[in-house]
Design a protein around this motif. Structure first.
Motif, PDB file in Angstrom:
ATOM      1  N   ARG A   1       0.834  -1.212   0.000  1.00 34.09           N
ATOM      2  CA  ARG A   1       0.000   0.000   0.000  1.00 34.09           C
ATOM      3  C   ARG A   1       0.862   1.251   0.000  1.00 34.09           C
ATOM      4  N   SER A   2       1.962   1.201   0.733  1.00 33.82           N
ATOM      5  CA  SER A   2       2.877   2.344   0.778  1.00 33.82           C
ATOM      6  C   SER A   2       3.489   2.598  -0.601  1.00 33.82           C
ATOM      7  N   ILE A   3       3.886   1.529  -1.280  1.00 36.18           N
ATOM      8  CA  ILE A   3       4.450   1.692  -2.626  1.00 36.18           C
ATOM      9  C   ILE A   3       3.397   2.204  -3.588  1.00 36.18           C
ATOM     10  N   ALA A   4       2.162   1.722  -3.436  1.00 42.14           N
ATOM     11  CA  ALA A   4       1.075   2.109  -4.347  1.00 42.14           C
ATOM     12  C   ALA A   4       0.683   3.573  -4.198  1.00 42.14           C
ATOM     13  N   THR A   5       1.029   4.190  -3.088  1.00 40.06           N
ATOM     14  CA  THR A   5       0.664   5.599  -2.886  1.00 40.06           C
ATOM     15  C   THR A   5       1.812   6.549  -3.214  1.00 40.06           C
ATOM     16  N   GLN A   6       2.944   6.013  -3.679  1.00 40.18           N
ATOM     17  CA  GLN A   6       4.070   6.874  -4.026  1.00 40.18           C
ATOM     18  C   GLN A   6       3.829   7.561  -5.371  1.00 40.18           C
ATOM     19  N   PRO A   7       4.368   8.781  -5.534  1.00 37.10           N
ATOM     20  CA  PRO A   7       4.073   9.573  -6.749  1.00 37.10           C
ATOM     21  C   PRO A   7       4.927   9.183  -7.961  1.00 37.10           C
ATOM     22  N   PHE A   8       5.147   7.887  -8.138  1.00 39.24           N
ATOM     23  CA  PHE A   8       5.878   7.390  -9.303  1.00 39.24           C
ATOM     24  C   PHE A   8       4.973   6.397 -10.015  1.00 39.24           C
ATOM     25  N   PRO A   9       4.460   6.748 -11.195  1.00 39.70           N
ATOM     26  CA  PRO A   9       3.462   5.910 -11.864  1.00 39.70           C
ATOM     27  C   PRO A   9       3.889   4.456 -12.039  1.00 39.70           C
ATOM     28  N   GLU A  10       5.180   4.218 -12.402  1.00 32.96           N
ATOM     29  CA  GLU A  10       5.595   2.838 -12.638  1.00 32.96           C
ATOM     30  C   GLU A  10       5.545   2.013 -11.360  1.00 32.96           C
ATOM     31  N   LEU A  11       5.936   2.614 -10.215  1.00 35.19           N
ATOM     32  CA  LEU A  11       5.850   1.907  -8.934  1.00 35.19           C
ATOM     33  C   LEU A  11       4.401   1.757  -8.491  1.00 35.19           C
ATOM     34  N   HIS A  12       3.642   2.808  -8.673  1.00 41.91           N
ATOM     35  CA  HIS A  12       2.228   2.814  -8.316  1.00 41.91           C
ATOM     36  C   HIS A  12       1.505   1.653  -9.008  1.00 41.91           C
ATOM     37  N   CYS A  13       1.710   1.528 -10.313  1.00 37.35           N
ATOM     38  CA  CYS A  13       1.039   0.489 -11.094  1.00 37.35           C
ATOM     39  C   CYS A  13       1.557  -0.905 -10.743  1.00 37.35           C
TER      40      CYS A  13
ATOM     41  N   ASP B   1      -5.433   8.325  -8.020  1.00 38.18           N
ATOM     42  CA  ASP B   1      -4.715   7.784  -9.173  1.00 38.18           C
ATOM     43  C   ASP B   1      -4.323   8.925 -10.097  1.00 38.18           C
ATOM     44  N   PRO B   2      -3.009   9.194 -10.241  1.00 41.04           N
ATOM     45  CA  PRO B   2      -2.566  10.422 -10.911  1.00 41.04           C
ATOM     46  C   PRO B   2      -2.667  10.416 -12.438  1.00 41.04           C
ATOM     47  N   ASP B   3      -2.730   9.262 -13.072  1.00 42.22           N
ATOM     48  CA  ASP B   3      -2.694   9.232 -14.537  1.00 42.22           C
ATOM     49  C   ASP B   3      -3.548   8.086 -15.068  1.00 42.22           C
ATOM     50  N   LYS B   4      -3.644   8.009 -16.382  1.00 34.59           N
ATOM     51  CA  LYS B   4      -4.487   7.004 -17.032  1.00 34.59           C
ATOM     52  C   LYS B   4      -4.046   5.581 -16.697  1.00 34.59           C
ATOM     53  N   ASP B   5      -2.732   5.320 -16.752  1.00 32.04           N
ATOM     54  CA  ASP B   5      -2.241   3.965 -16.473  1.00 32.04           C
ATOM     55  C   ASP B   5      -2.628   3.529 -15.059  1.00 32.04           C
ATOM     56  N   SER B   6      -2.510   4.453 -14.115  1.00 35.13           N
ATOM     57  CA  SER B   6      -2.862   4.125 -12.728  1.00 35.13           C
ATOM     58  C   SER B   6      -4.347   3.829 -12.591  1.00 35.13           C
ATOM     59  N   LYS B   7      -5.173   4.620 -13.261  1.00 36.70           N
ATOM     60  CA  LYS B   7      -6.619   4.369 -13.223  1.00 36.70           C
ATOM     61  C   LYS B   7      -6.960   3.018 -13.845  1.00 36.70           C
ATOM     62  N   ASP B   8      -6.265   2.683 -14.934  1.00 32.00           N
ATOM     63  CA  ASP B   8      -6.513   1.398 -15.587  1.00 32.00           C
ATOM     64  C   ASP B   8      -6.112   0.239 -14.679  1.00 32.00           C
TER      65      ASP B   8
END
Length: 545
Positions: A441-453, A488-495
């Motif tokens: 959960r901590s990694i998923a909330t970081q502001p880096f899309p590749e890590l988030h996804c 979710d900051p971007d399209k990839d994260s929302k997907d």
């Protein structure tokens, strides 16, 4: 009204249909073939422009005009089975060292030849194409090879050109060309020829590999190119493999795996990996003892100070074998492979760790592969715990690769939800960290899309497993996080978030574990889609500013 009528008339002309305006019915006499006729009328000046090329001392202006006319027409307007214009005047003019004239001729020929039927080209311009191999300009050679490639892909035209042994010899010579684009086109063309029975027979009859051996002697780089070609041809069929093996070039390739040139070892390992992509080639490698040789190279890597260069290639080779054949079979027959993967994963070389993690992801993607890892017991548990540490502390690129590996290893299709396999996945998940849910959960909330996804994909991988669903519902705020689109900051994260919700909703146990209220919230999220925005309305109050 007139504009509408004109528009209807034009559309009707396109379709060859009738149309009606103001109660009166009109019938068009122009059918679709009328368009072809129109294109032919537009193409008529091309015949005249080509004819005007003959006998001119300075044909540059005429060539410019012809190029403009040719490029102005669509291919449908130029395509004719037996065109009225001949390309011989253009072919004659390309025989010069004048750069602009050559470029103009090549541009014209590329366009016009593309519009012609390959059989017609083979029957009428065979000699001109062969002459193109002797031209000093690479653009002419490229044009020639590409047209031969078109012809050999046409079964009716193939026999027209394959009876020219000199042509195959010239294509083989082009692999030694200084320009890489010419060499690549030649390799591609010979591969196309080898894909048909008649083409392969012609290559055998014309002894094309004798020419290739002379080309190989030019330099190491050219030798790599010939190896690349031989690997491609060998992969086509058992017959083509036998042909390549009889030439001696395949055994030369595998012998260089243990040669003194370290960089050549690396290249050869990659090529042998590509060769192992087909079953008949894997059998050949096993029969020739090549796979045993590569396993011994892994065993001897500890005492070789240069092993870091070629070891990743060897590990990838066995990883691919495990995917194509059987993880259990490969790991049992070649135990040095998996042992070395574990050593690399526990080491400190970032490159080696990355290769090891990717390999474990491949092995753990199947149920059979998971069972192979499970049999190694404590050793894999230690390695997997180390991967969990890398998920938290490594560079961003390696963290993403580790997260992807965790997703691959922990994913378990619903049809394999046995008690033992579910317990195995749960045990591995808890082995990653003292608090694995909090970690991801901590990694998923970081502001880096590749890590988030990548972190969301871990949750998606385990979303259909009841033990994971219980952890999710017991984790404070987890459901609220899942249904909150604003984080979710971007399209990839929302997907990725949407895929997680879909995996949960489609699970057969979600309603029982999550309860109806949470289940219905997830169903609503799935129905609304990943980009849904809640509409808000403002109420105006009298007297308010």
């Amino acid at each position: 009204m007139l504009r509408s009528a004109e528009l209807m008339r034009r559309r009707a002309e396109d379709a060859g249909k009738s149309y009606q305006v103001g109660g009166a019915r009109h019938v068009t006499c122009v059918q679709r073939k009328g368009h072809v006729s129109g294109w032919r009328k537009m193409a008529a000046p091309i015949q005249q422009l080509v004819a005007e090329l003959s006998g001119q001392e300075d044909p540059i202006e005429a060539l410019r005009s012809l190029k403009t006319a040719v490029l102005a027409l669509p291919l449908t307007g130029l395509s004719e089975r037996r065109p009225a214009w001949s390309l011989r005047p253009v072919f004659r003019l390309v025989e010069t060292r004048e750069r602009e004239q050559v470029n103009l001729c090549v541009a014209i020929l590329e366009r016009l030849l593309q519009a012609l039927d390959p059989l017609y080209i083979a029957q009428n311009y065979k000699a001109e194409l062969l002459q193109g191999f002797y031209h000093p300009e690479d653009s002419v050679t490229l044009l020639t090879i590409s047209q031969v490639g078109r012809i050999v892909e046409c079964p009716e035209a193939e026999t027209e050109i394959l009876n020219k042994e000199e042509l195959l010899k010239q294509i083989a010579q082009c692999i030694g060309n200084d320009k890489i684009s010419v060499a690549k086109e030649a390799i591609k063309c010979l591969c196309k020829i080898s894909r048909s029975t008649s083409g392969l027979s012609t290559m055998i009859r014309s002894n094309v590999f004798t020419h290739l051996k002379s080309v190989m002697a030019i330099s190491d780089v050219i030798r790599y190119r010939v190896y690349e070609l031989v690997v491609e041809i060998s992969s086509v069929s058992a017959e083509s493999l036998e042909f390549c093996a009889s030439s001696g070039i395949l055994s030369q390739l595998t012998d260089e795996l243990t040669g003194d040139d370290i960089l050549l070892r690396v290249t050869c390992a990659e090529m042998v990996t590509a060769l192992a992509g087909s079953l008949h080639c894997r059998r050949y490698l096993a029969q020739q003892g090549v796979i045993d040789k590569m396993s011994n190279m892994i065993l001897g890597a500890e005492s070789d100070p240069f092993s870091a260069f070629y070891l990743p290639g060897l590990i990838k080779f066995f990883g691919n074998l495990a995917v194509l054949d059987s993880p259990q079979q490969i790991c049992e027959h070649y135990p040095a492979f998996l042992e070395k993967v574990y050593d690399m994963a526990e080491g400190h070389d970032v490159t080696m760790i990355g290769v090891a993690v990717d390999t474990l992801a491949v092995l753990g993607a199947t149920v059979e592969g998971k069972q192979v890892l499970l049999k190694t017991g404590l050793r894999f548990n230690n390695v997997f715990r180390r991967i969990g540490q890398q998920c938290r502390n490594a560079t961003t690129e390696l963290r993403v690769r580790c997260l992807d590996a965790v997703s691959s290893v922990l994913h378990l299709p619903a049809e394999h939800h046995t008690e033992d396999l579910l317990a195995m996945a749960a045990s591995w998940f808890h082995n990653l960290s003292n608090q694995p849910m909090d970690m991801f959960r901590s990694i998923a909330t970081q502001p880096f899309p590749e890590l988030h996804c990548a972190a969301l994909k871990v949750f998606t991988a385990i979303a259909n497993q009841p033990w994971a669903q219980k952890l999710m519902i017991e984790s404070p705020g987890f459901i609220e996080y899942i249904v909150d689109r604003t984080v979710d900051p971007d399209k990839d994260s929302k997907d990725c978030k949407f895929e997680l919700v879909k995996a949960l909703v489609n699970s057969g146990t979600i309603a029982e574990v999550f309860g109806n209220q949470h289940y219905l919230r997830l169903r609503a999220y799935l129905r609304e889609g990943p980009y849904y925005i809640q509409a808000t309305s403002a109420v105006a109050v009298e007297g308010a500013e």
